[in-house]
Design an enzyme around this catalytic site. Structure first.
Site, PDB file in Angstrom:
ATOM      1  N   PHE A   1     -37.870   8.968  27.740  1.00 46.22           N
ATOM      2  CA  PHE A   1     -37.651  10.407  27.835  1.00 46.22           C
ATOM      3  C   PHE A   1     -36.202  10.631  28.239  1.00 46.22           C
ATOM      4  CE2 PHE A   1     -37.958  14.523  30.088  1.00 46.22           C
ATOM      5  CZ  PHE A   1     -38.760  15.262  29.231  1.00 46.22           C
TER       6      PHE A   1
ATOM      7  N   GLU B   1     -28.454  13.214  32.289  1.00 46.80           N
ATOM      8  CA  GLU B   1     -27.157  12.781  31.763  1.00 46.80           C
ATOM      9  C   GLU B   1     -26.244  12.362  32.903  1.00 46.80           C
ATOM     10  OE1 GLU B   1     -27.186  15.707  27.823  1.00 46.80           O
ATOM     11  OE2 GLU B   1     -25.504  15.782  29.226  1.00 46.80           O
TER      12      GLU B   1
ATOM     13  N   THR C   1     -35.755   5.430  32.236  1.00 50.99           N
ATOM     14  CA  THR C   1     -36.784   4.390  32.373  1.00 50.99           C
ATOM     15  C   THR C   1     -37.360   4.046  31.004  1.00 50.99           C
ATOM     16  OG1 THR C   1     -37.341   5.140  34.598  1.00 50.99           O
ATOM     17  CG2 THR C   1     -38.996   3.828  33.446  1.00 50.99           C
TER      18      THR C   1
ATOM     19  N   LEU D   1     -41.714  17.198  33.084  1.00 50.56           N
ATOM     20  CA  LEU D   1     -41.351  16.726  34.415  1.00 50.56           C
ATOM     21  C   LEU D   1     -42.435  17.062  35.435  1.00 50.56           C
ATOM     22  CD1 LEU D   1     -37.550  17.613  34.552  1.00 50.56           C
ATOM     23  CD2 LEU D   1     -38.581  15.356  34.220  1.00 50.56           C
TER      24      LEU D   1
ATOM     25  N   GLY E   1     -40.818  -7.511  61.354  1.00 47.12           N
ATOM     26  CA  GLY E   1     -39.655  -8.208  61.874  1.00 47.12           C
ATOM     27  C   GLY E   1     -38.825  -8.817  60.761  1.00 47.12           C
TER      28      GLY E   1
ATOM     29  N   GLU F   1     -37.123  12.512  39.027  1.00 43.98           N
ATOM     30  CA  GLU F   1     -38.038  13.641  38.781  1.00 43.98           C
ATOM     31  C   GLU F   1     -37.796  14.771  39.789  1.00 43.98           C
ATOM     32  OE1 GLU F   1     -39.245  13.089  36.116  1.00 43.98           O
ATOM     33  OE2 GLU F   1     -39.792  10.990  35.930  1.00 43.98           O
TER      34      GLU F   1
ATOM     35  N   PHE G   1     -30.501  28.118  43.986  1.00 42.99           N
ATOM     36  CA  PHE G   1     -29.776  27.343  42.995  1.00 42.99           C
ATOM     37  C   PHE G   1     -28.561  28.117  42.474  1.00 42.99           C
ATOM     38  CE2 PHE G   1     -34.121  25.668  42.604  1.00 42.99           C
ATOM     39  CZ  PHE G   1     -33.871  24.330  42.817  1.00 42.99           C
TER      40      PHE G   1
END
Length: 396
Positions: A141, A145, A176, A251, A351, A375, A395
């Site tokens: 997918f 960019e 991916t 998404l 540990g 995502e 935004f």
């Protein structure tokens, strides 16, 4: 699990302290157990080597197809048509094995296959989906960019008409399955708005270059896609997607799977820490018998059970077709952050052994540093939730 002195451990099961299993149907438990057995047999014994060698077996997609988890929540074309909750349980078990394995399944089913199933033509569905469900054909997918991650509206990949054909130019990053894929779903800006295109492997001008030197998601293929005057026929475009609603809908499908997967990674880390604390002795007794370690174990158990309950609640909402995108954002934000906390605490319990690939903790801990970013970053999902709470979008 036994108590100190060999006495049987009674009371709640550590991995399911709140008896969440009781909330599942018989079919859901059967699907969950089938995927868990697959992971125990085909992933867990080998994934440490895959991670160290930065590879994933080429035969794994076909094995996952045989298991029936590729596009399992989709209807028809060889897909199982399972419930959203059943798909989520599968994601939980897959990521308990490794985030890279769950990523392969998510990208295949919730991004590439979902894009074709939701936005493609009948011919595209018939041509691609059966092979993808079987794992014989791998998809990827292409949206992110180099300079457009959280803001897909700023993507620079362009597609222009040339007669009846389309010509694409651009680059996609952090993809991916990219160099493994037989077909890429590539999103590009056109005069008609953002559109999706199906780009088969081997198309002239199209290449995929694997990204090396990763310290996270090493048991996963990640690539850069390069498109240089890639010419595609008119039937390569997804006809029903004409805006950013197309890729964003995909998404949301993938983010939903991450809500469950993060709970699986957290559970694997918690269980490793619990087992280790019962076996590791210091000052004459298991470290599980010290107050400070019990506090850590209790905190991890709390986050694992809370994350699983949240995932199950969102799954039920999705099955009822009532799940909203901002609720998915809250789920991803909460569960990935919780899983990171659990992984880091588990690493401390182990540990020095916490940094060894003989145990799953450092692998999950490193993987989750990618999961918290892809995502939608944690910051972006916090803004999505904040915008829903206030009605003011930060935004812009």
């Amino acid at each position: 699990m036994t108590r100190q002195g060999g006495k049987p451990h009674s009371g709640p099961r550590p991995g399911d302290f709140l008896d969440i299993d009781h909330q599942l149907s018989d079919e859901e438990r059967e699907i969950r157990d089938t995927v868990r057995s697959f992971v125990e047999d085909h992933v867990t014994p080998y994934v440490g080597d895959w991670y160290e060698e930065a590879r994933i077996p080429r035969e794994l997609p076909a094995q996952l197809g045989g298991l029936g988890v590729l596009g399992m929540h989709l209807e028809g074309y060889g897909c199982a048509g399972a419930s959203a909750t059943a798909y989520g349980l599968a994601c939980l078990e897959l990521e308990a094995g490794d985030s890279g394995v769950r990523s392969l399944v998510s990208v295949q089913g919730s991004l590439a296959m979902y894009a074709i199933r939701r936005w493609g033509s009948q011919e595209q569905k018939e041509h691609w989906l059966p092979g993808m469900a079987a794992g014989e054909t791998v998809g990827c997918f292409g949206l992110t960019e180099p300079d457009a991650g959280s803001d897909p509206g700023a993507m620079r990949t362009r597609a222009r008409r040339d007669g009846s054909d389309w010509v694409l130019n651009g680059r996609k990053m952090w993809i991916t399955n990219g160099s493994l894929a037989d077909v890429a779903v590539v999103w590009a800006v056109t005069d008609q708005g953002p559109r999706g295109f199906l780009v088969p492997r081997g198309t002239p001008g199209f290449s995929a270059h694997e990204i090396r030197k990763k310290l996270s998601l090493r048991a996963s293929v990640t690539a850069e896609l390069v498109l240089e005057d890639v010419r595609l026929p008119a039937d390569a475009v997804l006809p029903e997607a004409t805006s950013l609603r197309g890729p964003l809908s995909c998404l949301n499908e993938a983010r939903y799977g991450i809500v469950w997967g993060a709970a699986g990674a957290a559970r694997a880390c918690f269980e490793a820490a619990l087992d280790y604390s019962m076996e590791r002795t210091a000052f004459g007794k298991p470290i599980a018998g010290t107050q400070i370690q019990q506090q850590k174990l209790a905190a991890m158990a709390l986050e694992v059970n809370r994350a699983t309950l949240l995932a199950l609640h969102l799954g039920r909402l999705k099955d009822e077709e009532r799940l909203r995108p901002e609720q998915i954002s809250m789920g991803k934000l909460a569960n990935v952050n919780a899983a990171l906390d659990v992984a880091r605490t588990a690493r401390q319990v182990l540990g020095a052994n916490g940094i060894s690939l003989e145990y799953p903790v450092i692998r999950h801990m490193n993987n989750l540093e990618s999961v918290v970013t892809y995502e939608g970053t944690a910051d972006v999902h916090a803004l999505v939730v904040g915008g829903a709470l206030t009605g003011i979008q930060a935004f812009r």
